[in-house]
Scaffold this motif. Structure first.
Motif, PDB file in Angstrom:
ATOM      1  N   CYS A  95       0.847  -1.194   0.000  1.00 24.87           N
ATOM      2  CA  CYS A  95       0.000   0.000   0.000  1.00 24.87           C
ATOM      3  C   CYS A  95       0.883   1.246   0.000  1.00 24.87           C
ATOM      4  O   CYS A  95       1.993   1.236   0.540  1.00 24.87           O
ATOM      5  CB  CYS A  95      -0.867  -0.032   1.259  1.00 24.87           C
ATOM      6  SG  CYS A  95      -1.933   1.406   1.470  1.00 24.87           S
ATOM      7  N   THR A  96       0.395   2.311  -0.617  1.00 23.49           N
ATOM      8  CA  THR A  96       1.110   3.591  -0.543  1.00 23.49           C
ATOM      9  C   THR A  96       0.162   4.740  -0.812  1.00 23.49           C
ATOM     10  O   THR A  96      -0.952   4.542  -1.304  1.00 23.49           O
ATOM     11  CB  THR A  96       2.287   3.645  -1.548  1.00 23.49           C
ATOM     12  OG1 THR A  96       3.143   4.725  -1.194  1.00 23.49           O
ATOM     13  CG2 THR A  96       1.826   3.836  -2.979  1.00 23.49           C
ATOM     14  N   CYS A 151      -1.164  10.178   2.859  1.00 23.51           N
ATOM     15  CA  CYS A 151      -0.116   9.385   3.538  1.00 23.51           C
ATOM     16  C   CYS A 151      -0.651   8.837   4.866  1.00 23.51           C
ATOM     17  O   CYS A 151      -0.436   7.671   5.199  1.00 23.51           O
ATOM     18  CB  CYS A 151       1.118  10.242   3.820  1.00 23.51           C
ATOM     19  SG  CYS A 151       2.104  10.573   2.362  1.00 23.51           S
ATOM     20  N   ALA A 154      -3.127   6.040   4.219  1.00 27.25           N
ATOM     21  CA  ALA A 154      -2.452   4.806   3.780  1.00 27.25           C
ATOM     22  C   ALA A 154      -1.799   4.111   4.971  1.00 27.25           C
ATOM     23  O   ALA A 154      -1.860   2.880   5.103  1.00 27.25           O
ATOM     24  CB  ALA A 154      -1.412   5.142   2.708  1.00 27.25           C
ATOM     25  N   GLU A 155      -1.204   4.893   5.855  1.00 25.81           N
ATOM     26  CA  GLU A 155      -0.537   4.305   7.022  1.00 25.81           C
ATOM     27  C   GLU A 155      -1.569   3.621   7.936  1.00 25.81           C
ATOM     28  O   GLU A 155      -1.377   2.483   8.374  1.00 25.81           O
ATOM     29  CB  GLU A 155       0.204   5.397   7.807  1.00 25.81           C
ATOM     30  CG  GLU A 155       1.048   4.813   8.926  1.00 25.81           C
ATOM     31  CD  GLU A 155       1.512   5.847   9.945  1.00 25.81           C
ATOM     32  OE1 GLU A 155       1.085   7.018   9.862  1.00 25.81           O
ATOM     33  OE2 GLU A 155       2.284   5.460  10.830  1.00 25.81           O
ATOM     34  N   SER A 158      -3.108   0.492   6.315  1.00 26.65           N
ATOM     35  CA  SER A 158      -2.113  -0.587   6.213  1.00 26.65           C
ATOM     36  C   SER A 158      -1.974  -1.292   7.558  1.00 26.65           C
ATOM     37  O   SER A 158      -1.917  -2.525   7.610  1.00 26.65           O
ATOM     38  CB  SER A 158      -0.745  -0.030   5.788  1.00 26.65           C
ATOM     39  OG  SER A 158      -0.830   0.453   4.492  1.00 26.65           O
ATOM     40  N   TRP A 163      -1.269  -4.735   5.807  1.00 30.10           N
ATOM     41  CA  TRP A 163      -0.623  -4.532   4.515  1.00 30.10           C
ATOM     42  C   TRP A 163       0.767  -3.952   4.752  1.00 30.10           C
ATOM     43  O   TRP A 163       1.046  -3.402   5.818  1.00 30.10           O
ATOM     44  CB  TRP A 163      -1.407  -3.531   3.652  1.00 30.10           C
ATOM     45  CG  TRP A 163      -2.804  -3.957   3.317  1.00 30.10           C
ATOM     46  CD1 TRP A 163      -3.311  -5.217   3.282  1.00 30.10           C
ATOM     47  CD2 TRP A 163      -3.889  -3.083   2.957  1.00 30.10           C
ATOM     48  NE1 TRP A 163      -4.637  -5.196   2.931  1.00 30.10           N
ATOM     49  CE2 TRP A 163      -5.015  -3.897   2.718  1.00 30.10           C
ATOM     50  CE3 TRP A 163      -4.019  -1.687   2.807  1.00 30.10           C
ATOM     51  CZ2 TRP A 163      -6.243  -3.363   2.335  1.00 30.10           C
ATOM     52  CZ3 TRP A 163      -5.236  -1.156   2.425  1.00 30.10           C
ATOM     53  CH2 TRP A 163      -6.340  -1.992   2.196  1.00 30.10           C
ATOM     54  N   LEU A 165       3.218  -1.074   4.066  1.00 27.94           N
ATOM     55  CA  LEU A 165       3.237   0.307   3.586  1.00 27.94           C
ATOM     56  C   LEU A 165       4.577   0.577   2.896  1.00 27.94           C
ATOM     57  O   LEU A 165       5.637   0.433   3.498  1.00 27.94           O
ATOM     58  CB  LEU A 165       3.058   1.261   4.773  1.00 27.94           C
ATOM     59  CG  LEU A 165       2.992   2.743   4.420  1.00 27.94           C
ATOM     60  CD1 LEU A 165       1.701   3.077   3.666  1.00 27.94           C
ATOM     61  CD2 LEU A 165       3.091   3.603   5.682  1.00 27.94           C
ATOM     62  N   GLN A 167       5.918   3.536   1.578  1.00 29.13           N
ATOM     63  CA  GLN A 167       5.846   4.986   1.384  1.00 29.13           C
ATOM     64  C   GLN A 167       7.224   5.531   1.036  1.00 29.13           C
ATOM     65  O   GLN A 167       8.222   5.075   1.574  1.00 29.13           O
ATOM     66  CB  GLN A 167       5.311   5.647   2.667  1.00 29.13           C
ATOM     67  CG  GLN A 167       4.730   7.013   2.427  1.00 29.13           C
ATOM     68  CD  GLN A 167       3.626   6.995   1.355  1.00 29.13           C
ATOM     69  OE1 GLN A 167       2.632   6.325   1.503  1.00 29.13           O
ATOM     70  NE2 GLN A 167       3.855   7.693   0.256  1.00 29.13           N
ATOM     71  N   TYR A 174       9.605   5.241  10.974  1.00 26.29           N
ATOM     72  CA  TYR A 174       9.347   4.624   9.668  1.00 26.29           C
ATOM     73  C   TYR A 174      10.433   5.127   8.697  1.00 26.29           C
ATOM     74  O   TYR A 174      10.231   6.067   7.925  1.00 26.29           O
ATOM     75  CB  TYR A 174       7.946   4.997   9.155  1.00 26.29           C
ATOM     76  CG  TYR A 174       7.597   4.352   7.815  1.00 26.29           C
ATOM     77  CD1 TYR A 174       7.232   3.011   7.735  1.00 26.29           C
ATOM     78  CD2 TYR A 174       7.653   5.087   6.644  1.00 26.29           C
ATOM     79  CE1 TYR A 174       6.940   2.420   6.510  1.00 26.29           C
ATOM     80  CE2 TYR A 174       7.343   4.507   5.412  1.00 26.29           C
ATOM     81  CZ  TYR A 174       6.996   3.179   5.365  1.00 26.29           C
ATOM     82  OH  TYR A 174       6.703   2.593   4.148  1.00 26.29           O
TER      83      TYR A 174
END
Ligand SMILES: Cc1ncc(COP(=O)(O)O)c(C=O)c1O
Length: 376
Positions: A95-96, A151, A154-155, A158, A163, A165, A167, A174
């Motif tokens: 995922c992103t 962002c 998505a985080e 995820s 999922w 990530l 990114q 991270y």
């Protein structure tokens, strides 16, 4: 502070952090060379353009030829996903969040490895950009917010869904995956050693690097610092006026989020907050950070698309031309007069640009090349 530029006093030291550790350890070029269709992207010499602007040589590395994907981004996503799968082959979904190109790159790479991709995009992402990501088999979710909001979304999802990530920007806690992505981007800089066989890499005086979150520029800074230390070429970072997180970070002397309104045609550079992993490199290894109006991106697209004399036509998109646009702004805008003088740009100055994408949004690109009254 509202100056359009910042003159940095870099110490030219690569910070001892996890980003450095990963960049040192990985050789993504070896991996990329094993992928079908791998070829170093061309470095194009534009003697007429340099005559026009009264500088030495102008070189443009044209990333529109990267694996048929029209942008450099896949270098990062493919390498990071390859590394992640080597550790955890069972991972299913990547995922992103993206302004377009990185999402397409994650989708393409996930598909290549037989995995799924979920891609978050901000509200201003064009239909064309969404379509090309979906064409790679990914699920695209458009949120009601900007790139930074995408962002966060998505985080969050995820984490909730287990999922992975992927990114392209780092924050506290991270840092590893964004550093693997930067390691992937290093391939394009390493290729310069081969590209610049006619002259030599050390012949370049100034490199203009456009930035969104700064990971691409950070990889470039790492490349030059690692190879030349303080004898590296001068490096200028270019951002859109309304997405100037790196300039603001320089001005505040700490990682900061742009207070601009996130409106720019340079979609790939439309990021509010710089990547933590990139910031350390940019701070220590660049000379100027500037922010520019969209009109310079439009002018740059047209200058490359309508070359004079025997110069080759280059198709470079709104973010792809970021470096060239920064150069045009410095050469022509009174705001940057002192920058031009301090960089000592003259008839012997050799300049390198990275055209990071082709016409990734054909509709916008066509409008620009068909419009000869560019003033905003
Ligand atoms: C075409 C293009 N150029 C440059 C960039 C900037 O890269 P970074 O976000 O690593 O600064 C992007 C980012 O998406 C991009 O799509």
């Amino acid at each position: 502070m509202n100056s359009n530029y910042y003159k940095n006093s870099p110490n030219n030291i690569i910070l001892d952090d996890i980003t450095k550790e990963i960049l040192e350890k990985h050789n993504a070029l070896e991996f990329h060379a094993t992928l079908q269709g791998y070829k170093p992207t061309p470095l194009i010499h534009l003697p007429e353009l340099s005559k026009k602007h009264n500088v030495g040589n102008i070189y443009i590395k044209d990333e529109s030829h990267r694996f048929g994907l029209n942008a450099f981004k896949v270098l990062g996503a493919s390498y990071a996903i390859h590394q992640l799968l080597a550790k955890n082959p069972e991972s299913e979904t990547f995922c992103t969040a993206t302004d377009g190109n990185h999402g397409r790159a994650v989708a393409w790479s996930a598909k290549k490895f037989g995995k799924k991709a979920v891609i978050y995009v901000p509200d201003d992402t064009t239909a064309q950009r969404i379509k090309v990501i979906e064409n790679e088999g990914a699920k695209v979710i458009q949120i009601d917010g900007n790139y930074d909001d995408a962002c966060q979304e998505a985080e969050k999802t995820s984490k909730a869904n287990n999922w992975i990530l992927v990114q392209d920007m780092a924050w506290e806690g991270y840092e590893e995956i964004p550093a693997l992505i930067m390691a992937g981007y290093l391939t394009l800089f390493k290729e310069l050693e081969e590209n610049l066989h006619t002259s030599s890499d050390s012949n370049v005086d100034i490199v203009f690097l456009q930035a969104g979150v700064g990971s691409m520029a950070g990889a470039g800074v790492y490349y030059y610092l690692n190879k030349y230390g303080a004898n590296r070429p001068k490096i200028v970072i270019v951002e859109p006026k309304e997405a100037d997180g790196i300039l603001l970070s320089f001005q505040n002397n700490k990682l900061s989020t742009s207070v601009g309104n996130s409106t720019t045609i340079m979609a790939g550079l439309n990021c509010g907050t710089p990547s933590l992993g990139a910031w350390g490199l940019l701070k220590n290894g660049t000379d100027y950070s500037i922010r520019i109006k969209d009109k310079y991106a439009k002018q740059a697209i047209r200058e490359l698309y309508f070359p004079t004399g025997s110069d080759k036509r280059i198709i470079s998109g709104e973010s792809g031309v970021g470096g060239v646009a920064g150069f045009l702004a410095i050469m022509n805008d009174v705001d940057f007069q002192t920058v031009k003088e301090s960089l000592d740009i003259g008839s012997k100055t050799n300049i390198l640009f990275i055209s990071t994408e082709g016409d990734t949004d054909k509709k916008v690109f066509d409008q620009i090349i068909n419009d000869n009254k560019i003033d905003n």
